[in-house]
Design an enzyme around this catalytic site. Structure first.
Site, PDB file in Angstrom:
ATOM      1  N   SER A 258     -39.483  42.138  33.417  1.00 48.31           N
ATOM      2  CA  SER A 258     -39.331  41.376  34.661  1.00 48.31           C
ATOM      3  C   SER A 258     -39.193  42.317  35.848  1.00 48.31           C
ATOM      4  O   SER A 258     -39.758  42.077  36.916  1.00 48.31           O
ATOM      5  CB  SER A 258     -38.098  40.467  34.575  1.00 48.31           C
ATOM      6  OG  SER A 258     -38.243  39.553  33.520  1.00 48.31           O
ATOM      7  N   ASN A 259     -38.435  43.399  35.689  1.00 48.22           N
ATOM      8  CA  ASN A 259     -38.268  44.353  36.779  1.00 48.22           C
ATOM      9  C   ASN A 259     -39.543  45.133  37.080  1.00 48.22           C
ATOM     10  O   ASN A 259     -39.625  45.805  38.098  1.00 48.22           O
ATOM     11  CB  ASN A 259     -37.136  45.333  36.455  1.00 48.22           C
ATOM     12  CG  ASN A 259     -35.780  44.693  36.667  1.00 48.22           C
ATOM     13  OD1 ASN A 259     -35.391  44.466  37.789  1.00 48.22           O
ATOM     14  ND2 ASN A 259     -35.101  44.372  35.579  1.00 48.22           N
TER      15      ASN A 259
ATOM     16  N   LYS B  34     -33.703  41.144  23.020  1.00 53.18           N
ATOM     17  CA  LYS B  34     -33.025  41.462  24.274  1.00 53.18           C
ATOM     18  C   LYS B  34     -32.494  40.149  24.823  1.00 53.18           C
ATOM     19  O   LYS B  34     -33.256  39.211  25.059  1.00 53.18           O
ATOM     20  CB  LYS B  34     -34.001  42.072  25.279  1.00 53.18           C
ATOM     21  CG  LYS B  34     -33.401  42.237  26.681  1.00 53.18           C
ATOM     22  CD  LYS B  34     -34.416  42.686  27.711  1.00 53.18           C
ATOM     23  CE  LYS B  34     -33.765  42.809  29.093  1.00 53.18           C
ATOM     24  NZ  LYS B  34     -34.769  43.061  30.164  1.00 53.18           N
TER      25      LYS B  34
ATOM     26  N   SER C 202     -30.578  38.434  27.905  1.00 55.03           N
ATOM     27  CA  SER C 202     -30.136  38.605  29.291  1.00 55.03           C
ATOM     28  C   SER C 202     -29.332  37.412  29.790  1.00 55.03           C
ATOM     29  O   SER C 202     -29.157  37.241  30.992  1.00 55.03           O
ATOM     30  CB  SER C 202     -31.345  38.821  30.208  1.00 55.03           C
ATOM     31  OG  SER C 202     -32.038  39.987  29.857  1.00 55.03           O
TER      32      SER C 202
ATOM     33  N   GLY D 143     -29.186  42.544  27.955  1.00 60.64           N
ATOM     34  CA  GLY D 143     -30.165  42.720  29.018  1.00 60.64           C
ATOM     35  C   GLY D 143     -29.574  42.763  30.414  1.00 60.64           C
ATOM     36  O   GLY D 143     -30.312  42.662  31.389  1.00 60.64           O
TER      37      GLY D 143
END
Lengths: 298, 298, 298, 298
Positions: D47-48, D166, D168, D191
Site C-alpha cells: 500500500s505504501n 501480514k 494491519s 503491519g
C-alpha cells in the site's frame, strides 16, 4: 486525589436476574466469592452489568448489595454515567454517599455526531468538578460508536479529579498513544481480556475484564506473572484465555457470560429482555471452549 | 385497533430548557402554535426532544404539558421506548393513562450486535402485547446503529397492536421494500424531511419531521400538494426545503433547530448539556440558509 | 459540450465469461437484444461488468464488441476510471478514440481517508480537462466507502466537460441536495433501480440500473409512465420490481444477476473468480422471486 | 516450503515519483541504504508503494530495480495481489521468475459483501496452488473494508504454500486469536509499527512497517531488544516511536511519509495524483513530531 493507584484486575460484575428482578442473593454470593480471588476491586453497573436495563432505584440497590457483600479491601467503582451531564453528576454523588470509591463514566453517545472533543471535554470536566469521588473515563466504541481521541484524553488527564481511563477499543496502537500523553500515575486500564497481556506489558496499570467474572484467578495470574517478569508464562496463559474471552464477550455476549458463570461456580442468573437466553447449541459450544482451554467445569 | 390512520405531518417537538430545567411555558406556547398549523399530531419525547436527557418524572411532565396545550384534534404520540422491555412497557402504560394516543418505540440498541431479528421481534411483540395503546416502530440507524430488517418489519406489521413505523434511514429503496411487505392500512411514516416528497409519492402515509418544528405549514403544503396531484409544485417546494432541513438536522443538530425556532416565532430555549449551544458563526449560517430558502425571519 | 441530454435508461452491462475468458459472442448477443428494448444507451465496464477483474486489453476488447454490436442510436458510456489520474486519462482517451460517447468515472478510493473534497475535485477536474469525451462522476459508497459531498459535486458540475453523475447511494435526501446544486441540464442519474421511481419524480434525468440487464422494458416503462404523468401506474410497477432488483444486486450479486439473465433470454455466462457461482438454493430463490413479481421465465 | 522463517523487520518501500514517472535512481538509492540498516528484507508494491497507481509494466520495473539494488541477503517480498484470481496468479509468477522470494497478497475487496470466508479461502488456495513462490496473506481492513476471519486464517494456514500473514488491523486481540490457530513456524507479521512491541511480545515473528522506511534501525532495535529480553528498553523505544508512526501513516499518509524520508536522508520523491503533496503546515508539523521524538533531521 491523584494518588489512588488502581493497579490490578477488576471484574465488571454482572447483574443476575430471576424472573426479571435483580437476584440480590446471587449478586451477594458472586461478590463474596470474587472478593477472595485476588482481584483489586469490582466494577458495578458496567456494560456487563446490564446497566442500561436498570431503573435508578435498581442501580442504587445493586450498588448497596455489592458494597455490603464485598471485602473491605475491595475498591468499588460504579458505572454511573448517564447521557446528560446533570443526571451523571446526580447519580455519581448519590453513589459516592453510599461508599463508592470511584466512578467509571461512559462517553455519552446518543447524539454521536455532536459528541466531538469540545463536547466531551466539557462534559467530563463538568462532571469531574462536581462529583465527590474521582472518576475514570470509559471508552467503548463497540457499544457507543464513539472513540475518545488522544487529544481529548490528553486534556482530560490533567484534571485533578480524573484519575484514569478504561479503554475497551482493543486498539493497542491507541493505548500506546494514550500512555504517551498521561502522567505515570494516571490509571490506564484495558477493558478487554484479549488485550490484557499486551496492554500490561505496554504500561497499562491493570484491566477491567469480563473474563474476571468467571476466571478471576487466571486474570490475576497474568497480571502477577508480568509483575514478576515471567513474560513467557504470562503469554502462554494469555493465549490460552483468548478463546474463552471471545466466547463470553463478542460471540455469546452477556447471556454466554452468565451461562459460563453457572458452569464455574458463580450465579449468573438470567439476562433481562430484550437480551435472549443462550440456546442449547450455544451452551454446548461454551462448554467445549472452556474445556478446550483446560478449565474444569463444576 | 388497526384502523387508526396516521396520514399527515407530525413535528417531533423539542424540549425547551432554561437554566437546565424544562421550560414548560415555552413548551406550551410551541404546542399551541403548532396545533394551528395544519399538522395531524405531535411526537413528544423523540430524538429531537432530547428524550435521553430527561428523567422519568421530567418525561411525564413534558407529556402532561403537551397534552394540556394541544388542540383536542391533535394525535399525541409519545416516545416511550427504553432499553429494557419492562421499562418500555411500564413507561408506555403510564403515558397511555395520561391520554397518549400511541407510542413510538425506538429499537433498543446498546447491545447492538445482539439486537438481531429474533431479539427485536420478541421485544416489539412483547411490548405490543402488554401496552394499552397502539405502537409504532422507530428505525433510526444514524442514532442507534441498528437497521430494522425488512423481514422483521414484515413479521411485526402483522401484530394487531403495531400500527406503523417511522423510518429515518433516508433509504428510499428500503422504504419501498417496507411498503411491499405491509397491508395498505399499516402506517409507514418517513422520518426525515429530505425524503418527504419521495416517500409520500411512493406510498408512505406521512412524515415525522424535525423541519415541522419550524416550518409546519410548508411540510403540510408538500403533503397536501401530493394529495391534490400537484406533483411539480410539491417537488419544487421539497427541493427548496432541503437545505433548511439539512441545517437543522445533520449539520447543526438540535441546537441549530432550537436557534431556528427562535428566529421563526417559536421558543427553542436551550439544549441540555452535553449538547453545546450554537456558536455565533453557526447562527449566522442558519440565518443565511433560511433566507436563501425564502423564509422570512421574524 | 454541455448539451448532451442523457435522459433515459441504461443497463450497466455484464461481462459474460466462459472458462474464465470473455465470451464475446454472449456479450454481442446481449447488446443486440438490449439495443431493441427502448433503452437510451449502455454502460460498459461498470461495477456489474466486473471491471476490476479485466486486464487493460480485455477492457478494450469488451468496449470494441459492445460498440460493434450496439444499434447506432445507442449512447455508449465507458467505465474507464482507474485509481491514478494518469491511467484514467490514458484509458478514457483510448476508448474515446474507439467511439465511446462519454465516460463514467468512479471516485478513486484505495487511500480513502485521503480522498477528501480537495483531492476529488482536483482529480476530476484534471481528468475532465484532459480527456476527449465528456465525463460523468460515479458515486458508489457501497463499493468504495467514499461518498462524494454535495459541495464537491457543486464545484465539479460547473466544469464544461463534466456532464453528469451516477449516484448509487440510494439516499434520496442527498439526491435532492445534488439536484439543488446543479444546472437543469446537468445529468443526475440514479444508480439503483430500487430508487428509480423516487429519483425520477424528484428530477433525475434517468437511471443506470443493474435491473435493466434483465428487465429493460420494465425499467423503460417506469421512465415513460412518469414522463406521461401516470404516477400511480409507475409506482405500482416500481414496487413490483423492488424484490427482483434486491435479489440481483445486494442479495445475490453479479452471479445472481447472471443467473437471472439466463432465465430471461440473455446470456449471463460465468463470473470470474474470486466471485462464486450461484448455488442451487440461490437459483431456486431467484426463480421464486422472479415468478413472485409476475415475470415469465423462458 | 514451510521452513522459510521471516523473523525480522521489513519496510514496505515507497515508489518515488518525479514528474509523475517512477524515479528509479531514487528507488535504488533508498533500497541500497535500507539494505544496510539491519532489516530482514523489503516489501515492494505494498500500500505504501502506491501499488494501485502503477501499471503492470511499472510494477515489473519497480521490482527489477529493487532486486538489483538490494543486498543479496535481503528477502524480496512482492505485493502482487490483484482483484481477480487469474491476474494475481499471472503477476505473481511473473515476479517469481524475476527473483522475488515470496508474495504478499491483499484480500480482494471491490465486491466486499461477497468476499466471505468461502470466497477468500477459495481465492487464496487457488493462488497458492498455482504460484511458484510462497505467499503471505495481507489483512488491511482500513484500506479494504475486509477483515480476514480467524476461521479463514486457520484453514488457510494449513496450505503448504501459504507461509504467513501480514495483519494491519492493529487489533491485538485478533492477533492473539490468529496465533492460537497457527503452527509455530507460520509467520504472523504485524503491519503497523504502533503495535510492533505488543505483537512481538505476543509471539509475532516480525513486522512490515511504514516506519521502517524512515527509521529502520529504530524498528530493528525494538525487535532486537525483545529478542534479548530487554522489555523495558523495548517499550520505552516503542512509546517514543508512536507519534512518529502516527504522523507518517494515519495522519499525513504517504505524502507525509515521503516528506519525512527527505528529512532523514532518503529520497521520497513525489506522490502520484490523486494523492496530494504535503502542505507547508503539514511539513512543519512533521518536523516538529520528529524532533519531539528525538530524531535528528539531516
Amino acid at each position: 486525589m491523584k494518588t489512588m493507584n488502581l493497579a490490578g484486575i477488576y471484574p465488571p460484575i454482572v447483574t443476575p436476574f430471576l424472573k426479571d428482578d435483580v437476584a440480590h442473593h446471587y449478586l451477594a454470593e458472586n461478590v463474596e466469592k470474587l472478593s477472595k480471588s485476588g482481584i483489586k476491586g469490582l466494577i458495578v453497573l458496567g456494560s456487563n452489568g446490564e446497566n442500561v436495563y436498570l431503573s435508578e432505584e435498581e442501580k442504587i440497590d445493586v450498588v448497596k448489595t455489592t458494597i455490603q457483600s464485598a471485602s473491605k479491601n475491595m475498591l468499588i467503582i460504579v458505572g454511573s454515567g448517564c447521557e446528560s451531564t446533570r443526571e451523571t453528576i446526580y447519580l455519581t454523588n448519590r453513589m459516592a454517599k453510599m461508599g463508592a470509591h470511584a466512578a467509571l463514566i461512559v462517553t455519552p453517545f446518543y447524539y454521536g455526531s455532536k459528541m466531538n472533543d469540545e463536547a466531551l471535554i466539557k462534559y467530563y470536566s463538568t462532571v469531574a468538578d462536581q462529583v465527590e469521588i474521582p472518576i475514570l473515563l470509559y471508552n467503548v466504541p463497540n457499544f457507543t460508536g464513539i472513540n475518545l481521541s488522544v487529544e481529548a484524553l490528553s486534556a482530560l488527564s490533567k484534571h485533578p479529579n480524573i484519575i484514569g481511563i478504561k479503554d475497551s477499543s482493543g486498539n493497542v496502537n491507541q493505548l500506546g498513544q494514550y500512555l504517551n500523553q498521561v502522567n505515570p500515575d494516571f490509571n490506564v486500564l484495558v477493558g478487554t481480556a484479549g488485550a490484557l497481556f499486551a496492554a500490561l506489558i505496554l504500561g497499562c496499570k491493570g484491566g477491567i475484564l469480563a473474563l474476571a467474572n468467571i476466571l478471576p484467578k487466571k486474570c490475576v495470574e497474568i497480571f502477577q506473572l508480568i509483575q514478576d517478569d515471567k513474560i513467557k508464562e504470562a503469554r502462554e496463559l494469555q493465549l490460552r484465555m483468548i478463546p474463552v474471552n471471545h466466547a463470553i464477550t463478542a460471540k455469546y455476549g452477556i447471556s454466554g457470560l452468565k451461562y459460563a458463570m453457572n458452569l464455574l461456580g458463580y450465579k449468573g442468573g438470567e439476562v433481562r429482555s430484550p437480551l435472549l437466553a443462550t440456546k442449547y447449541e450455544e451452551q454446548e459450544k461454551i462448554k467445549e471452549i472452556l474445556m478446550g482451554a483446560g478449565i474444569e467445569i463444576t
